[in-house]
Design a protein around this motif. Structure first.
Motif, mmCIF file in Angstrom:
data_model
loop_
_atom_site.group_PDB
_atom_site.id
_atom_site.type_symbol
_atom_site.label_atom_id
_atom_site.label_comp_id
_atom_site.label_asym_id
_atom_site.label_seq_id
_atom_site.Cartn_x
_atom_site.Cartn_y
_atom_site.Cartn_z
ATOM 1 N N GLY A 209 23.710 21.806 69.298
ATOM 2 C CA GLY A 209 24.836 22.156 68.438
ATOM 3 C C GLY A 209 25.524 20.905 67.947
ATOM 4 O O GLY A 209 25.076 19.776 68.174
ATOM 5 N N THR A 211 28.616 19.496 64.729
ATOM 6 C CA THR A 211 29.475 19.782 63.586
ATOM 7 C C THR A 211 28.840 19.208 62.322
ATOM 8 O O THR A 211 28.149 18.189 62.368
ATOM 9 N N ALA A 215 32.421 21.866 60.204
ATOM 10 C CA ALA A 215 32.045 23.221 60.620
ATOM 11 C C ALA A 215 31.182 23.132 61.875
ATOM 12 O O ALA A 215 30.163 22.440 61.893
ATOM 13 N N ARG A 216 31.572 23.836 62.923
ATOM 14 C CA ARG A 216 30.828 23.826 64.169
ATOM 15 C C ARG A 216 29.635 24.770 64.081
ATOM 16 O O ARG A 216 29.716 25.846 63.512
ATOM 17 N N PHE A 217 28.514 24.359 64.666
ATOM 18 C CA PHE A 217 27.315 25.189 64.649
ATOM 19 C C PHE A 217 26.563 25.034 65.959
ATOM 20 O O PHE A 217 26.743 24.055 66.703
ATOM 21 N N THR A 219 22.409 25.609 67.429
ATOM 22 C CA THR A 219 21.044 25.772 66.946
ATOM 23 C C THR A 219 20.093 25.968 68.110
ATOM 24 O O THR A 219 20.330 25.477 69.221
ATOM 25 N N ASN A 242 23.482 29.035 63.977
ATOM 26 C CA ASN A 242 24.632 29.928 63.943
ATOM 27 C C ASN A 242 25.879 29.139 63.581
ATOM 28 O O ASN A 242 26.170 28.104 64.195
ATOM 29 N N VAL A 243 26.609 29.614 62.578
ATOM 30 C CA VAL A 243 27.865 28.989 62.177
ATOM 31 C C VAL A 243 28.849 30.113 61.866
ATOM 32 O O VAL A 243 28.590 30.965 61.029
ATOM 33 N N THR A 276 30.358 30.577 54.470
ATOM 34 C CA THR A 276 30.275 29.976 55.807
ATOM 35 C C THR A 276 29.039 29.099 55.979
ATOM 36 O O THR A 276 29.160 27.939 56.397
ATOM 37 N N PRO A 277 27.813 29.573 55.688
ATOM 38 C CA PRO A 277 26.661 28.656 55.844
ATOM 39 C C PRO A 277 26.707 27.476 54.884
ATOM 40 O O PRO A 277 26.247 26.382 55.227
ATOM 41 N N LEU A 280 28.256 24.087 55.992
ATOM 42 C CA LEU A 280 27.485 23.067 56.702
ATOM 43 C C LEU A 280 27.094 21.920 55.784
ATOM 44 O O LEU A 280 26.863 20.799 56.233
#
Length: 722
Positions: A209, A211, A215-217, A219, A242-243, A276-277, A280
Motif C-alpha cells: 500500500g 499514497t 490518496a491512500r491505497f 494493493t 483499492n482506493v 476516486t481512482p 491516484l
C-alpha cells in the motif's frame, strides 16, 4: 693400377649418442607464456575454489564502492569464485547506500545474497543469473525530476537493468518506491519464491500500500507465471488496487518481468465515485454516482492507452477511449473521446458541483439545500483549482439523448480543454425543443479568485414543445424564443461566480401566438375571460407581435431592462429583479389591454420567493387599492359605479416592434452609442437617417394595411349579419 678385390674396407665409426634434452626447452616462448598464464589462472582458480574467495571481500567492497559511487558494505560471510565455469557469489549482511538526497538510507539491504552468473554469456555481453537466492532484502527506490537512486555513476545516464534470472529463491523481500513527480509512495511485500528443480510454485503473491497524490491505497496480487517470468519470458499477473470505496482489477500479460511495452491488460474499475481512482493520478474529474467500467489497457512508449471503454455511471452508459501520457515537463496529459447513448440528468449534476450522494438518495430534490432558513439550488462545491495545475487535458464527450423528465434535450456535445489551470468548455451544446443552446465557458484558475466568462446562445426554441415537458398544455403558442447570456463572475464555486457576476441577459420573442385565456388571465380581465369562455374562444390564438425579456446584471443582481411582450390584444410589462447571490426573486408582471373591458384588474402579478421555491402573488397592493376604491364608490353611488375602478378603457397602443426585433440596447449602451455619434461621418449619419425614415414608413404602411384589413373584415361581418 687395379684395386685388389680382396681388400676389406675400413669400418665407419658409429655416430655419437644423442644427448637427452628437457621437453620444456623445446617450447617456444609464446607457448611458454600461454602455459604460464593458464597455470596462473589454474592456481588462482584453485586458491579461490579452496578459499571461496573470502580474502577478496575488502577488494570487492572497494571496487564496488568506487564503481557505483555508493558506500558498499559486507558485514558477514563473503564468497567470490568460479565453480567451475560460472561465477559463484555470496554476501551476507550486504548493503548498498543511496545518495544523500534520498529518503531511504540504503538502496539495497539484504541478510543474504547468493547467485550464480553465467560466465560464457557474460563474455558475450549478456547478464544471466542461473539462480538467485535472496533473503531478507529491503530495496529503497526513489525518483526525482532529473535523477534517481538506481542510476549509479554520475557520468552515466544508463540506469540499472535487472538481469535475466533462470530460477530463484526469494524470501522476506520488501520494496519501497518513491516517485516525487508522480507523488507516489508505495511499500510492497513480495511473497516467498521457492525453486525446486527449476520449477517454481504456480502463484507468487505480493501485497502492500501507500499514497499517490495524497490518496491512500492498498494493493495485492500475484505473479501467475513465475517460471516463464524468471526465465525472461511472459509475465502473467493479477493485480488489485483499492482506493476509498473503489476497486481496480488488472489481469493480463507483460512481455517480461520488467517490460511494460505492448502489454496486454484487462482493467475493471468499480465503486461509488469515478473521481476516486483518478485521484491516484492526481487527476480531477467531475464526481459521479456509482460506476463500473471495463477497458483494454496497453502501454506504448510513454503512453497508457485505454481502449474499448464500456461501462455505466449512475443511470448513464459510457463508451470510448482514453490516452494518458507524461509530458516532458512531468505533467500528465489526458486525451479522450467518450460518448453516451443515454445520459441521465442526475448524472450530469455532479459536473457542476451537486453532491452525487444527495442526488442518488433524493433524486432532483437533492440539488436543493437549506441555508439560513432559505432554500438554495445553485451548487456550492469548490473547484479543485490546485489539482487542475497537475495535468492538462483534451476531452470530447457526446450524448445522443439526455433524460430530464421535463425538458427535451438531445445531441449533447462538450469539448473540454485544460492548459495549466485554464479550463475551457468550447462548446457546451445541446438541442432543446427544436432549438439549440451553445455555450462557451472560460474558467481561469491561474488567478485568484477564479475568473469565469460565460457566453451562452440560444437559437429559436419552440415554447409549445418546451411547456409540454412540464405536463402543461402547449398553451396554444406557436411562439419561439431566442437569446444570449454574457456574464463574468469571480469565485471557486458556481454560486460564488454567478453571485458576483456582471453582464447581460436577453431573450427575444420574435413572433407567434398565445391562447387568449393566458393574456386575459395575466391582465386579470375577468370580463373578457368569462366572455371568451362562454363563446368557447379561450383557445383562440392571439398574435405575439414581439417580446423582449432583458436583464442588466451587476454584482449578481439582475435588473429588468426591459421586460415586455406586445400581443394583438395587450402589452405585457415586467419590472423588478432577481439576485444570484441570494437566489431570490422580486418581479412583477402587468398587462394593459388594447381593447375595452369592464372587469380588468390591471394590476401587477408578483413573482417572489427563491429560485428553488418561487411564489406567485396575484393580490397586489395596486389591486387592493382599486378594490377599496370600487367599494367606496359603490357605497355612495349606484352599484354600477363599483365597476368603474376595474374598467380598462383600452388606450394602450401597438408597440413599435422594429427596434425590438433589431435588438434594442440598454440605456447605458445607447449612451455609449451617443458618445460615439460624433465620430461618424456625415455620409454614415445620412445613411442611418434614411434607414430610420424607411423603417418608419414601412411601419406606418404596415399599420395602415392592418387597419384597412380590419375595417374590411368588420364590414364583411356586418354584411353577413344583414
Amino acid at each position: 693400377m687395379a684395386s685388389d678385390p680382396t681388400t676389406v674396407p675400413a669400418e665407419t665409426p658409429p655416430p655419437p649418442p644423442r644427448e637427452k634434452r628437457d621437453w620444456r626447452e623445446s617450447l617456444t616462448w609464446p607457448v611458454k607464456l600461454l602455459l604460464g598464464i593458464l597455470l596462473a589462472i589454474f592456481i588462482a582458480w584453485l586458491v579461490l575454489y579452496i578459499t571461496k574467495g573470502r580474502f577478496l571481500k575488502d577488494t570487492f567492497v572497494s571496487i564496488a564502492s568506487d564503481y557505483t559511487e555508493r558506500q558498499v558494505r559486507v558485514g558477514g560471510d563473503f564468497n567470490l569464485y568460479l565453480n567451475p565455469f560460472h561465477i559463484q557469489f555470496l554476501a551476507e549482511d550486504i548493503t548498498v547506500s543511496n545518495p544523500a538526497w534520498a529518503k531511504d538510507k540504503q538502496l539495497f539491504d539484504a541478510d543474504r545474497v547468493a547467485l550464480q552468473l553465467n560466465i560464457w554469456r557474460l563474455i558475450f555481453g549478456q547478464r544471466r543469473f542461473n539462480y538467485l537466492d535472496l533473503q531478507g532484502a529491503e530495496i529503497g527506490l526513489e525518483r526525482q525530476e532529473t535523477r534517481n537512486t538506481w542510476t549509479f555513476r554520475s557520468d552515466s545516464n544508463e540506469p540499472f537493468e535487472l538481469p535475466d534470472i533462470v530460477r530463484a529463491a526469494i524470501t522476506g523481500t520488501r520494496i519501497h518506491y518513491i516517485d516525487r513527480p508522480l507523488a507516489l509512495d508505495a511499500n510492497i511485500a513480495v511473497g516467498d519464491v521457492a525453486a525446486a528443480k527449476s520449477v517454481l510454485q504456480p502463484r507468487i503473491p505480493f501485497k502492500g500500500g501507500g499514497t499517490s497524490h495524497g490518496a491512500r491505497f492498498t494493493t495485492s496480487g500475484a505473479l501467475t507465471s513465475p517460471n516463464e517470468t524468471l526465465a525472461g519470458g511472459a509475465n502473467k499477473l493479477n493485480l488489485t488496487v483499492n482506493v476509498g470505496d473503489s476497486r481496480i482489477d488488472v489481469v493480463g500479460t507483460l512481455p517480461g518481468a520488467t517490460v511494460l511495452e505492448n502489454a496486454k491488460l484487462d482493467l475493471t474499475a468499480q465503486g461509488g465515485n469515478l473521481n476516486t481512482p483518478f485521484s491516484l493520478l492526481g487527476v480531477v474529474i467531475p464526481d459521479t454516482r456509482k460506476f463500473r467500467v471495463t477497458s483494454k489497457v496497453t502501454p506504448v512508449g510513454d503512453e497508457w492507452r485505454f481502449t474499448q471503454i464500456n461501462g455505466r455511471f449512475g443511470d448513464s452508459d459510457l463508451h470510448g477511449r482514453m490516452t494518458i501520457k507524461m509530458n516532458a515537463d512531468e505533467r500528465l496529459f489526458i486525451d479522450a473521446d467518450l460518448n453516451s447513448n443515454s445520459l441521465d440528468i442526475l448524472d450530469a449534476g455532479p459536473w457542476i458541483g451537486y453532491s452525487p450522494d444527495r442526488l442518488d438518495a433524493m433524486g432532483g430534490k437533492g440539488a436543493i439545500t437549506q441555508e439560513g432558513g432559505r432554500p438554495r439550488v445553485l451548487p456550492d462545491a469548490p473547484l479543485a483549482s490546485e489539482s487542475l495545475g497537475r495535468f492538462d487535458a483534451k476531452v470530447r464527450f457526446k450524448a445522443k439523448a439526455v433524460r430530464t423528465g421535463t425538458i427535451p434535450i438531445s445531441n449533447l456535445e462538450i469539448d473540454l480543454g485544460l492548459d495549466k489551470k485554464l479550463l475551457t468548455l468550447k462548446p457546451v451544446a445541446f438541442d432543446i425543443a427544436g432549438g439549440r443552446l451553445t455555450g462557451d465557458i472560460d474558467l481561469n484558475a491561474r488567478k485568484s479568485p477564479v475568473i469565469t466568462d460565460y457566453d451562452i446562445r440560444l437559437t429559436p426554441v419552440r415554447l409549445g414543445r418546451l411547456l409540454q415537458g412540464f405536463d402543461i398544455e402547449d398553451s396554444g403558442t406557436t411562439g419561439t424564443v431566442k437569446g444570449r447570456v454574457q456574464l463574468r463572475g469571480y469565485g471557486d464555486t458556481v454560486r460564488e461566480s454567478l453571485g458576483s457576476s456582471t453582464g447581460r441577459i436577453a431573450m427575444i420573442l420574435p413572433e407567434g401566438t398565445f391562447w387568449i385565456r393566458n393574456t386575459e388571465l395575466v391582465e386579470l380581465d375577468i370580463f373578457q375571460y368569462v366572455t371568451k369562455a362562454l363563446a368557447k374562444q379561450l383557445k383562440d390564438p392571439t398574435e405575439i407581435r414581439c417580446g423582449l425579456l432583458a436583464f442588466t446584471v451587476t454584482k449578481g443582481n439582475a435588473a429588468a431592462d426591459p421586460i415586455f411582450i406586445d400581443t394583438q390584444r395587450s402589452v405585457i410589462r415586467g419590472n423588478g429583479s432577481f439576485n444570484f447571490a441570494q437566489e431570490s426573486l422580486d418581479l412583477s408582471i402587468e398587462a394593459d389591454s388594447k381593447k375595452f373591458s369592464l372587469f380588468s384588474g390591471q394590476s401587477p402579478i408578483g413573482v417572489g420567493g427563491y429560485f428553488a421555491a418561487p411564489k406567485i402573488n396575484i393580490i397586489s397592493p395596486e389591486l387592493i387599492k382599486r378594490g377599496v376604491a370600487g367599494v367606496a364608490l359603490g357605497a355612495v353611488a349606484a352599484p354600477i359605479a363599483a365597476i368603474v375602478a376595474f374598467v380598462d378603457v383600452g388606450e394602450e397602443k401597438d408597440t413599435n416592434c422594429g427596434p425590438i426585433l433589431a435588438g434594442a440596447r440598454t440605456p447605458a449602451v445607447r449612451a455609449a452609442d451617443k458618445a460615439a455619434e460624433g465620430k461618424k461621418t456625415d455620409a454614415q449619419k445620412e445613411a442611418e437617417k434614411m434607414a430610420e425614415e424607411r423603417a418608419e414608413a414601412q411601419e406606418k404602411a404596415a399599420k395602415k394595411a392592418k387597419k384597412d384589413a380590419e375595417e374590411r373584415a368588420e364590414k364583411a361581418r356586418e354584411a353577413a349579419k344583414k
